[in-house]
Design a protein around this motif. Structure first.
Motif, PDB file in Angstrom:
ATOM      1  N   GLY A  53       0.831  -1.206   0.000  1.00 12.67           N
ATOM      2  CA  GLY A  53       0.000   0.000   0.000  1.00 12.67           C
ATOM      3  C   GLY A  53       0.857   1.244   0.000  1.00 12.67           C
ATOM      4  N   SER A  54       1.910   1.183  -0.780  1.00 13.74           N
ATOM      5  CA  SER A  54       2.972   2.178  -0.638  1.00 13.74           C
ATOM      6  C   SER A  54       2.763   3.411  -1.500  1.00 13.74           C
ATOM      7  N   ALA A  55       1.647   3.478  -2.218  1.00 19.07           N
ATOM      8  CA  ALA A  55       1.426   4.659  -3.059  1.00 19.07           C
ATOM      9  C   ALA A  55       0.642   5.750  -2.330  1.00 19.07           C
ATOM     10  N   GLY A  56       0.119   5.434  -1.142  1.00 21.67           N
ATOM     11  CA  GLY A  56      -0.672   6.414  -0.404  1.00 21.67           C
ATOM     12  C   GLY A  56       0.181   7.296   0.508  1.00 21.67           C
ATOM     13  N   TYR A  57      -0.498   8.105   1.298  1.00 17.10           N
ATOM     14  CA  TYR A  57       0.224   9.034   2.174  1.00 17.10           C
ATOM     15  C   TYR A  57       1.070   8.296   3.215  1.00 17.10           C
ATOM     16  N   THR A  58       0.450   7.344   3.938  1.00 13.31           N
ATOM     17  CA  THR A  58       1.229   6.692   4.991  1.00 13.31           C
ATOM     18  C   THR A  58       2.291   5.783   4.388  1.00 13.31           C
TER      19      THR A  58
ATOM     20  N   ASN B 154      -0.286  -2.475  -6.375  1.00 14.57           N
ATOM     21  CA  ASN B 154      -0.946  -3.102  -7.526  1.00 14.57           C
ATOM     22  C   ASN B 154      -0.995  -2.151  -8.708  1.00 14.57           C
ATOM     23  N   SER B 155      -1.247  -0.893  -8.427  1.00 16.84           N
ATOM     24  CA  SER B 155      -1.488   0.042  -9.531  1.00 16.84           C
ATOM     25  C   SER B 155      -0.191   0.583 -10.123  1.00 16.84           C
ATOM     26  N   ASN B 156       0.915   0.474  -9.400  1.00 17.68           N
ATOM     27  CA  ASN B 156       2.154   1.093  -9.871  1.00 17.68           C
ATOM     28  C   ASN B 156       3.285   0.103 -10.113  1.00 17.68           C
ATOM     29  N   GLY B 157       2.961  -1.170 -10.161  1.00 18.31           N
ATOM     30  CA  GLY B 157       4.002  -2.170 -10.313  1.00 18.31           C
ATOM     31  C   GLY B 157       4.966  -1.860 -11.449  1.00 18.31           C
ATOM     32  N   GLY B 158       6.237  -1.877 -11.181  1.00 18.60           N
ATOM     33  CA  GLY B 158       7.246  -1.607 -12.192  1.00 18.60           C
ATOM     34  C   GLY B 158       7.683  -0.162 -12.264  1.00 18.60           C
ATOM     35  N   ASN B 159       6.864   0.715 -11.770  1.00 23.00           N
ATOM     36  CA  ASN B 159       7.226   2.141 -11.824  1.00 23.00           C
ATOM     37  C   ASN B 159       8.251   2.508 -10.757  1.00 23.00           C
TER      38      ASN B 159
ATOM     39  N   VAL C 242       6.110   8.389  -8.346  1.00 24.31           N
ATOM     40  CA  VAL C 242       4.861   8.573  -7.604  1.00 24.31           C
ATOM     41  C   VAL C 242       5.095   9.529  -6.428  1.00 24.31           C
ATOM     42  N   HIS C 243       6.059   9.180  -5.598  1.00 26.49           N
ATOM     43  CA  HIS C 243       6.464  10.074  -4.513  1.00 26.49           C
ATOM     44  C   HIS C 243       7.623  10.901  -5.066  1.00 26.49           C
ATOM     45  N   THR C 244       7.250  11.943  -5.794  1.00 32.14           N
ATOM     46  CA  THR C 244       8.236  12.634  -6.639  1.00 32.14           C
ATOM     47  C   THR C 244       9.311  13.352  -5.842  1.00 32.14           C
ATOM     48  N   ASP C 245       9.025  13.652  -4.573  1.00 32.56           N
ATOM     49  CA  ASP C 245      10.055  14.283  -3.739  1.00 32.56           C
ATOM     50  C   ASP C 245      11.230  13.343  -3.503  1.00 32.56           C
TER      51      ASP C 245
ATOM     52  N   LEU D 252      12.971  11.784  -5.634  1.00 35.08           N
ATOM     53  CA  LEU D 252      13.980  11.823  -6.698  1.00 35.08           C
ATOM     54  C   LEU D 252      15.356  12.119  -6.081  1.00 35.08           C
ATOM     55  N   GLY D 253      16.310  11.281  -6.417  1.00 39.60           N
ATOM     56  CA  GLY D 253      17.649  11.480  -5.881  1.00 39.60           C
ATOM     57  C   GLY D 253      17.889  10.727  -4.583  1.00 39.60           C
ATOM     58  N   ASP D 254      16.802  10.222  -3.971  1.00 42.34           N
ATOM     59  CA  ASP D 254      16.946   9.505  -2.708  1.00 42.34           C
ATOM     60  C   ASP D 254      16.854   7.992  -2.878  1.00 42.34           C
ATOM     61  N   THR D 255      16.199   7.582  -3.953  1.00 45.75           N
ATOM     62  CA  THR D 255      16.057   6.130  -4.123  1.00 45.75           C
ATOM     63  C   THR D 255      15.833   5.797  -5.588  1.00 45.75           C
ATOM     64  N   GLU D 256      16.355   4.628  -5.969  1.00 45.04           N
ATOM     65  CA  GLU D 256      16.133   4.111  -7.313  1.00 45.04           C
ATOM     66  C   GLU D 256      15.142   2.955  -7.289  1.00 45.04           C
ATOM     67  N   LEU D 257      14.548   2.714  -6.123  1.00 45.27           N
ATOM     68  CA  LEU D 257      13.633   1.580  -5.982  1.00 45.27           C
ATOM     69  C   LEU D 257      12.428   1.707  -6.896  1.00 45.27           C
ATOM     70  N   ARG D 258      11.864   0.558  -7.220  1.00 52.69           N
ATOM     71  CA  ARG D 258      10.627   0.501  -8.007  1.00 52.69           C
ATOM     72  C   ARG D 258       9.545  -0.250  -7.231  1.00 52.69           C
ATOM     73  N   PHE D 259       8.303   0.108  -7.500  1.00 52.36           N
ATOM     74  CA  PHE D 259       7.193  -0.663  -6.955  1.00 52.36           C
ATOM     75  C   PHE D 259       7.186  -2.058  -7.583  1.00 52.36           C
ATOM     76  N   THR D 260       6.735  -3.014  -6.809  1.00 51.19           N
ATOM     77  CA  THR D 260       6.573  -4.354  -7.358  1.00 51.19           C
ATOM     78  C   THR D 260       5.131  -4.810  -7.186  1.00 51.19           C
ATOM     79  N   GLU D 261       4.736  -5.755  -8.037  1.00 50.36           N
ATOM     80  CA  GLU D 261       3.425  -6.359  -7.834  1.00 50.36           C
ATOM     81  C   GLU D 261       3.540  -7.634  -7.017  1.00 50.36           C
ATOM     82  N   GLU D 262       4.749  -8.148  -6.954  1.00 56.79           N
ATOM     83  CA  GLU D 262       4.944  -9.381  -6.179  1.00 56.79           C
ATOM     84  C   GLU D 262       5.114  -9.065  -4.700  1.00 56.79           C
ATOM     85  N   LEU D 263       4.794 -10.054  -3.895  1.00 52.66           N
ATOM     86  CA  LEU D 263       5.027  -9.968  -2.457  1.00 52.66           C
ATOM     87  C   LEU D 263       6.126 -10.947  -2.103  1.00 52.66           C
ATOM     88  N   LEU D 264       7.298 -10.463  -1.844  1.00 56.23           N
ATOM     89  CA  LEU D 264       8.385 -11.357  -1.486  1.00 56.23           C
ATOM     90  C   LEU D 264       8.238 -11.748  -0.024  1.00 56.23           C
TER      91      LEU D 264
END
Lengths: 323, 323, 323, 323
Positions: free
Chosen positions: D9-14, D36-41, D46-49, D51-63
């Motif tokens: 649920g990482s695309a929301g505020y919390t 779910n909605s941003n997998g691969g992005n 999404v959290h545009t602030d 930029l420069g702090d992380t290269e991580l991407r959203f995933t659809e999988e749950l490791l």
């Protein structure tokens, strides 16, 4: 023939609003606009939004040839001003400070100028003590109950005011960097307006004898007051609504909303909205006004209208800013 | 006899402002307030600030028995609406969308309703294309120069608009959590209002042939537009001031301020302020309007006043919110 | 062993931010926090948000047993302070005022502390003149072009700053009632930061010889600066992007965004974002910083990190407020 | 070895705040960021602030190869998510929704994650139900009294929350044009957080049996909660202060202020401030938190720190925005 008006203390917020209202009032002629610090200056050099609306200038003199005098000076200063500047007999006075609001101190010559409470007395009054802004908002929430003798339990009030309520003096709590997006409690339980509210409660219900508990807050907006008031009550929601609607049926500025209310509905108008809900045994009343209009200068004009036999809304049908 | 007015698209921001203005206009009777989505509902259930001001309801029908029709629907929808709903001959139309602003597309029946540009043509017009908000603010800053053929170099414009300029649709850039205390550039160099501005420039100065470079910004306030415009110019500051003051001398809503201006001076009014400074070889013009009033509904009423032979300021002497 | 730091002028905004940063900096020990007006008082009685974070008190004494001195006093006061309070040899000084930014006046001992311009010189400097806030934001937008000698036409800049940029002094334009939801232009074409920007342009490109035209605005938010900069350019958007990305590739706080940017992305961080677009022949660069961090105290800490051989981001990986 | 964390649920505020915190947490490695909605992005798209702090991407999988899972999904969704996605034994879960806060419904496996109430139980817990934002702010104001069995009268609470408390969904009350400079009451007496507050009161004082009366308000700021709480009390102000200071002496994030407090002191930190005053027979407690940090993601990290034996403040020494 127009009502000839003078304004003292016209460089402040309430003085400015008085000017904004009277300039467009169809039955008023502004005779003088007194300011010690700005004598000779164009009004539109101080209240710069008035460019194009008036060519008037501030004066240092106090002309006596008027029908009504508006006092927009600070608390304590109004009383002193009248002692030092005797006003000719026959001139009506509307004072926006708190100096004459309490009958005990002000004597019988002054009428507390809340039309929703004292409309008939205001019509024949010579001197009006204009109510405080928080006092107006809270009383609009309580008058109908008090008139029926239905306030029999402690009244709990929280209220939030815009920055203009504190005047245009510079202070740490009026600094934009501090106040922007901020919120704070001040004068908890001790706000000076509680006295005039209590006086009105007793006027309507001599048996009134419960505490008014009030937590005021500084809001991060410039205009407006919202108060949330609750008490234990046996009334159903419909009974309460009927009491409020009946009470305000003849009052053109105060309206009972059947929907939840929000502050901006009345900002930049002289209206007050009241909303009533019942939750279990609690009756919740929310009320909103613009602190500078229904809470100050608008109400002063409303009082003037009543004193001079005009329609109460004359010059006060203001477009809401809404957004 | 009152002007009989109808409003289409009355649930939006500009429709709401139209209602707020016309309800208090002394020479207007609102005959119908059309809304497909709100037919039958009280207007004060949608524009909730109007509680106590009107008992009118939205209708789904379009009554033809009117003198003037205000179209407050979206861009593209206005043209379509008129195609699908032929309006009886003799009914004047004031359209707030951009559909008829460009003469090339609109044809000769439509007059571009900027009174500071086209007052005489507006008086006899049947159909008015009401200008865009940014377009109004920028033109107020440029008209006097263009009329003298004095815009001979690239014009550089930055401007910031309140959130109501984007309408009441919900979008990420209208979310409070995002927009509060935020600022951003959008549509740089490409704002759609540049076309109508250019058209007016050529109308005043057929030799006009310089680029208009415009950087619009989204501001964190709800109402108002401020634009800062500069160009290379040989005029002295006093010469420029004289040109502006002469141009606007007869225009009751647009004022040339000799002092620096700030947005809130005109918020919630239908006025525009223009300020002129010279710095080296640059002439700087700042201009301010309320985007919903002088930039939309207030200007529409101003146009109506002109079309019906009324005083231009009729119903538009609005109290500034000032704070 | 920790860097021993002293702060002078620590009761103001930039002094407060210096404290907020250094308290959590893993390699710094705050030795003294000087304030004439608050000597003896708890820092958390003035910067009240620091309750629970520090037990430090302000001192009136200036201890010499430090490695670095941060001067957070007003413009003009810094120079005077150093004349009246000779600092022992070997103590590094970082001055946040404008007193030593112009090499002509400051002499060769002072290095202009913009890491994106002077990183290598900063590493060995004894005295740093920390750049101005607008100057930082604008230079982040221009450095990559200047370094390539590609600024060959007049540069047009508009910028808007938060209220903290004007310090915590009370003034009419810092009053909440005035500034809330307001916007205004000030110091058009004459902002004092233009001098230091020009100096940097010439440093990178001795042939630099075009005007920098700058319209600053007062925004209605507390923190942040957004500048929009454009100039005529032959570069394609991709060429420009490549130049910017290459220039900032090694600078950890300044990032080139491929998406449109908005102010709050960097608020409460020490980062700067730059965005580049091409429109016709115009190259548009928007840049954003937090005026108190990358525009003042954050950059001062960044400079300190460089001077003492630390990682540039040490103590400066700040969580964005984002909303 | 770092704590391996996953976020759902990482695309929301919390979710965004969780990312902002964990990216800089020295003992955490973010293993996956599910959306779910941003997998691969890119997260920074999404959290545009960021930029420069992380290269991580959203995933659809749950490791499953993680030590702790943060659930940042909506109320109701968390429970459903866990039913549909069984989490491997040994993985700790911290859920930010309200789904598991009430012991009656959640069962004994879940510990209510308010460190000021349950620190010892949190240290050994497998599953944490992170408290609500209003619930946290109000409980910080009440816990010391409840722990002493001193809440023997009805508790009156008013509280105002920032817009981020309502999530990033678009709604009329989150529209900037509406909410800017506005204020309104919602869910009076019925706020869902009253249940978890009551549960905590009874935990500390099994004899607790008085009403909690709560009027929540929507404030015109993005971050933060201020609550004002009062009740009849026999305690003197000094006695009350002593109780509060003793209770919070060992809690690193909650501080008792001897001065009046204001919201921005804690904005963008994970701290809570509590202030106590006595007025006649009333004890007034004001409390402030950042709703997204101490009221959500910051507290979740604080819980994680406790669960993994780290210093409670690890990764949470955040610079206040202060202005």
């Amino acid at each position: 023939m127009k009502i000839r008006a003078g304004i003292v203390g016209s460089a402040g917020y309430t003085g400015g609003e008085m000017l904004r209202l009277l300039i467009n009032h169809p039955d008023v002629e502004i005779v003088f606009v007194h300011s010690n610090s700005n004598g000779g200056n164009l009004i539109s050099d101080v209240h710069t939004d008035l460019l194009g609306d008036t060519e008037l200038r501030f004066t240092e003199e106090l002309l006596q040839d008027i029908d009504v005098l508006f006092l927009c000076v600070g608390h304590g200063t109004a009383k002193k001003f009248l002692e030092e500047n005797p006003v000719a007999a026959g001139i009506k006075i509307i004072d926006l400070s708190q100096d004459f609001r309490l009958a005990e101190a002000a004597g019988n010559d002054w009428v507390y100028g809340l039309p929703e409470l004292n409309r008939e007395r205001i019509k024949t009054a010579g001197f009006i003590a204009n109510p405080g802004c928080f006092a107006t908002c809270i009383q609009l929430g309580l008058l109908p109950l008090a008139a029926k003798g239905l306030i029999m339990n402690e009244v709990h009030i929280s209220g939030t005011t815009g920055s203009t309520g504190a005047g245009q003096g510079l202070s740490p709590t009026s600094h934009f960097s501090w106040r922007n997006n901020n919120l704070s409690v001040y004068k908890a339980f001790d706000h000076q307006h509680l006295n005039e509210i209590g006086q009105s409660m007793v006027q309507l219900d001599p048996a009134f004898d419960v505490p008014l508990t009030f937590i005021p807050q500084r809001g991060d907006f410039a205009r407006g007051i919202l108060t949330a008031i609750y008490l234990d009550s046996d009334l159903t929601e419909e009974e309460a609504l009927a009491i409020y609607e009946e009470y305000y049926a003849t009052h053109p500025f105060t309206h009972v909303s059947r929907k939840n209310i929000d502050l901006k509905q009345v900002v930049n108008t002289s209206k007050g909205f009241v909303h009533v809900q019942k939750h279990g045994g609690k009756l919740l009343i929310t009320s909103i006004i613009d602190n500078l209009l229904k809470g100050a200068s608008g109400q002063a004009v409303q009082n003037m209208n009543l004193m001079f036999g005009l329609d109460e809304r004359r010059g006060l049908r203001l477009k809401a800013s809404a957004f």
